[in-house]
Structures are given as structure tokens and as C-alpha cells.
Design an enzyme around this catalytic site. Structure first.
Site, PDB file in Angstrom:
ATOM      1  N   LEU A 162      -4.998   0.295   4.718  1.00  0.00           N
ATOM      2  CA  LEU A 162      -5.117  -0.586   6.068  1.00  0.00           C
ATOM      3  C   LEU A 162      -4.271   0.026   7.005  1.00  0.00           C
ATOM      4  O   LEU A 162      -3.282   0.135   7.612  1.00  0.00           O
ATOM      5  CB  LEU A 162      -4.270  -1.970   5.827  1.00  0.00           C
ATOM      6  CG  LEU A 162      -4.528  -2.866   7.067  1.00  0.00           C
ATOM      7  CD1 LEU A 162      -5.802  -3.152   7.535  1.00  0.00           C
ATOM      8  CD2 LEU A 162      -3.596  -4.175   6.527  1.00  0.00           C
ATOM      9  N   HIS A 163      -5.168   1.217   7.596  1.00  0.00           N
ATOM     10  CA  HIS A 163      -4.793   2.101   8.571  1.00  0.00           C
ATOM     11  C   HIS A 163      -4.738   1.735  10.019  1.00  0.00           C
ATOM     12  O   HIS A 163      -5.055   0.873  10.169  1.00  0.00           O
ATOM     13  CB  HIS A 163      -5.259   3.630   8.349  1.00  0.00           C
ATOM     14  CG  HIS A 163      -6.649   3.608   8.315  1.00  0.00           C
ATOM     15  ND1 HIS A 163      -7.359   3.652   9.582  1.00  0.00           N
ATOM     16  CD2 HIS A 163      -7.703   3.382   7.503  1.00  0.00           C
ATOM     17  CE1 HIS A 163      -8.814   3.266   9.326  1.00  0.00           C
ATOM     18  NE2 HIS A 163      -8.965   3.157   8.056  1.00  0.00           N
ATOM     19  N   ALA A 164      -4.297   2.537  10.876  1.00  0.00           N
ATOM     20  CA  ALA A 164      -4.012   2.133  12.510  1.00  0.00           C
ATOM     21  C   ALA A 164      -5.457   1.818  13.042  1.00  0.00           C
ATOM     22  O   ALA A 164      -5.683   0.758  13.673  1.00  0.00           O
ATOM     23  CB  ALA A 164      -3.453   3.196  13.122  1.00  0.00           C
TER      24      ALA A 164
END
Length: 81
Positions: A13-15
Site C-alpha cells: 500500500l504505497h503512496a
């Protein structure tokens, strides 16, 4: 309504993914939360979502309440899965 999802993105769950989820959640008039381990965050909060740092393959639960809860969950699940 609730749904369990396994994070499918190779980077977790990256930016960029978190921003897309928040943008999608914000267009619905629902109370929508994401549960991961012992933490709960509002899916309309980019900082809350990023603070979880959920890695690929982890199981999360989305819970929504409101008139378009099912639609919101389906769209967010397609982004995360």
C-alpha cells in the site's frame, strides 16, 4: 457492509495507491474504514492510510456504512486487489 481483501500491489500500500484509494473513497457519502491487524483508519485520510504501511499479500478488511457502501467497497477492492 464489509469485505476482506488481500493487497495485490507488488509494492504494498504505497503512496500512489493510497492516494487513489482516498480519492475513490472521498467521492462516496459513506463512512468507510480499513482494518489492518489492530489498527483502524478512515479511508478518506491519506495520512492514516499511509501510516499502516501494509505490505503485499497482507489481508485487510474494509467496512462501510451508508447509501452507497456496497458500490464504494467494490471500487476500492478493485484498486487494492
Amino acid at each position: 457492509m464489509e469485505k476482506e481483501i488481500i493487497i495485490g500491489s507488488t509494492a504494498g500500500l504505497h503512496a500512489t495507491l493510497a492516494a487513489k484509494v482516498v480519492q475513490t473513497a472521498s467521492k462516496y457519502a459513506v463512512d468507510i474504514k480499513l482494518y489492518y491487524k489492530d489498527k483502524t483508519v478512515d479511508l478518506k485520510s491519506i495520512l492514516g492510510l499511509m501510516s499502516l504501511a501494509v505490505p503485499k499479500g497482507e489481508n485487510v478488511k474494509i467496512v462501510a456504512a451508508g447509501p452507497h457502501a456496497e458500490e464504494a467497497i467494490k471500487e476500492i477492492a478493485s484498486i487494492l486487489g
